[in-house]
Design a protein around this motif. Sequence first.
Motif, short mmCIF file in Angstrom:
data_model
loop_
_atom_site.label_atom_id
_atom_site.label_comp_id
_atom_site.label_asym_id
_atom_site.label_seq_id
_atom_site.Cartn_x
_atom_site.Cartn_y
_atom_site.Cartn_z
N ALA A 48 30.52 -124.23 71.60
CA ALA A 48 31.55 -123.28 71.18
C ALA A 48 30.97 -121.98 70.63
CB ALA A 48 32.45 -123.92 70.14
N PHE A 49 29.67 -121.94 70.32
CA PHE A 49 29.08 -120.72 69.79
C PHE A 49 28.79 -119.69 70.88
CE2 PHE A 49 27.94 -123.86 66.46
CZ PHE A 49 28.73 -123.32 65.45
N GLY A 50 28.95 -120.06 72.13
CA GLY A 50 28.95 -119.10 73.21
C GLY A 50 27.64 -118.77 73.87
N TYR A 51 27.75 -117.92 74.87
CA TYR A 51 26.62 -117.62 75.75
C TYR A 51 25.61 -116.64 75.16
CZ TYR A 51 27.81 -112.92 77.60
OH TYR A 51 28.02 -111.58 77.78
N GLU A 52 25.91 -116.02 74.03
CA GLU A 52 24.98 -115.07 73.43
C GLU A 52 23.99 -115.72 72.46
OE1 GLU A 52 26.72 -110.79 73.07
OE2 GLU A 52 28.16 -112.21 72.18
N ALA A 53 24.13 -117.00 72.21
CA ALA A 53 23.26 -117.68 71.25
C ALA A 53 21.79 -117.58 71.70
CB ALA A 53 23.67 -119.14 71.10
N PRO A 54 20.92 -117.04 70.87
CA PRO A 54 19.53 -116.83 71.27
C PRO A 54 18.80 -118.12 71.69
CG PRO A 54 20.01 -115.55 69.33
CD PRO A 54 21.21 -116.44 69.57
N ASN A 55 19.01 -119.20 71.00
CA ASN A 55 18.33 -120.44 71.39
C ASN A 55 18.78 -120.90 72.78
OD1 ASN A 55 16.79 -120.56 69.09
ND2 ASN A 55 18.18 -121.94 68.02
N LEU A 56 20.05 -120.72 73.08
CA LEU A 56 20.56 -121.07 74.40
C LEU A 56 19.94 -120.18 75.47
CD1 LEU A 56 22.53 -122.60 76.26
CD2 LEU A 56 24.26 -120.88 75.64
N ARG A 57 19.84 -118.90 75.18
CA ARG A 57 19.23 -117.99 76.15
C ARG A 57 17.74 -118.30 76.35
NH1 ARG A 57 22.12 -112.07 75.91
NH2 ARG A 57 24.19 -112.85 76.46
N ASN A 58 17.06 -118.63 75.28
CA ASN A 58 15.64 -119.02 75.42
C ASN A 58 15.50 -120.30 76.23
OD1 ASN A 58 14.70 -116.76 74.01
ND2 ASN A 58 14.90 -117.79 72.04
N LEU A 59 16.40 -121.26 76.02
CA LEU A 59 16.41 -122.49 76.83
C LEU A 59 16.67 -122.14 78.30
CD1 LEU A 59 16.45 -125.59 77.17
CD2 LEU A 59 18.89 -125.49 76.60
N THR A 60 17.58 -121.24 78.54
CA THR A 60 17.88 -120.79 79.90
C THR A 60 16.63 -120.26 80.58
OG1 THR A 60 20.14 -120.25 79.23
CG2 THR A 60 19.32 -119.20 81.24
N ASP A 61 15.88 -119.44 79.86
CA ASP A 61 14.66 -118.86 80.42
C ASP A 61 13.62 -119.94 80.73
OD1 ASP A 61 15.81 -116.33 80.15
OD2 ASP A 61 14.86 -115.96 78.22
N LYS A 62 13.54 -120.95 79.88
CA LYS A 62 12.58 -122.05 80.13
C LYS A 62 12.96 -122.83 81.37
CE LYS A 62 10.95 -122.67 75.43
NZ LYS A 62 10.79 -123.56 74.30
N VAL A 63 14.24 -123.11 81.55
CA VAL A 63 14.69 -123.83 82.74
C VAL A 63 14.44 -122.97 83.98
CG1 VAL A 63 16.70 -124.83 83.90
CG2 VAL A 63 16.37 -125.20 81.44
N ALA A 64 14.70 -121.68 83.88
CA ALA A 64 14.47 -120.77 85.00
C ALA A 64 12.99 -120.73 85.38
CB ALA A 64 14.96 -119.37 84.66
#
Length: 181
Positions: A48-64
């Motif tokens: 619910a904290f959304g797509y701008e959360a820095p930890n989520l974006r960093n996780l996204t980059d690791k998966v990518a």
Amino acid sequence: MVGIQCCQNPSDLSLSSGSGHVEEIGGLQSYVSGSSDSKLGILLVSDAFGYEAPNLRNLTDKVAAAGFYVVVPDFFHGDPYTTTGDKDVWVWLESHGTDVGTENAKTVIEALKDTGISAVGAAGMCWGGKVVGELAKSDDLKAIVMMHPGLVTVDDIKEIKVPISMLGAEVDEASPPELVK
């Protein structure tokens, strides 16, 4: 997002927020990371904290970095849950239902396939766990991962048609280890 326990650890939006970029995919602003030449796509559905959360974006980059094209849509249209003010999580959920998130996610999956991605998997955290579970009741995805699957029921799991990995927390009132098993 099912209770106060989920709300006790909000994202710190002042932290570094990844190396990807934001673009529109399937009608939604989305954080995107990875090579657009990849044939393997991952739909990452936030809590619910959304797509701008820095930890989520960093996780996204690791998966990518593992070779996937990863997309994290803004399912809340700029209105993620915050712990500031008097906003009650249950009131917020009334206008941010997983049913709408699921329908919006279908357009993102189709947009990914239209770009030439041949296989799409999905992972969701808390609120997003319910969304990916609903998506997995069709054949649109190859596999899903649920991380702290808030709002997911045993009956939901029975209808899933694709391989699933469910990651629960050791101390989780919404999805205790007994339920995850």
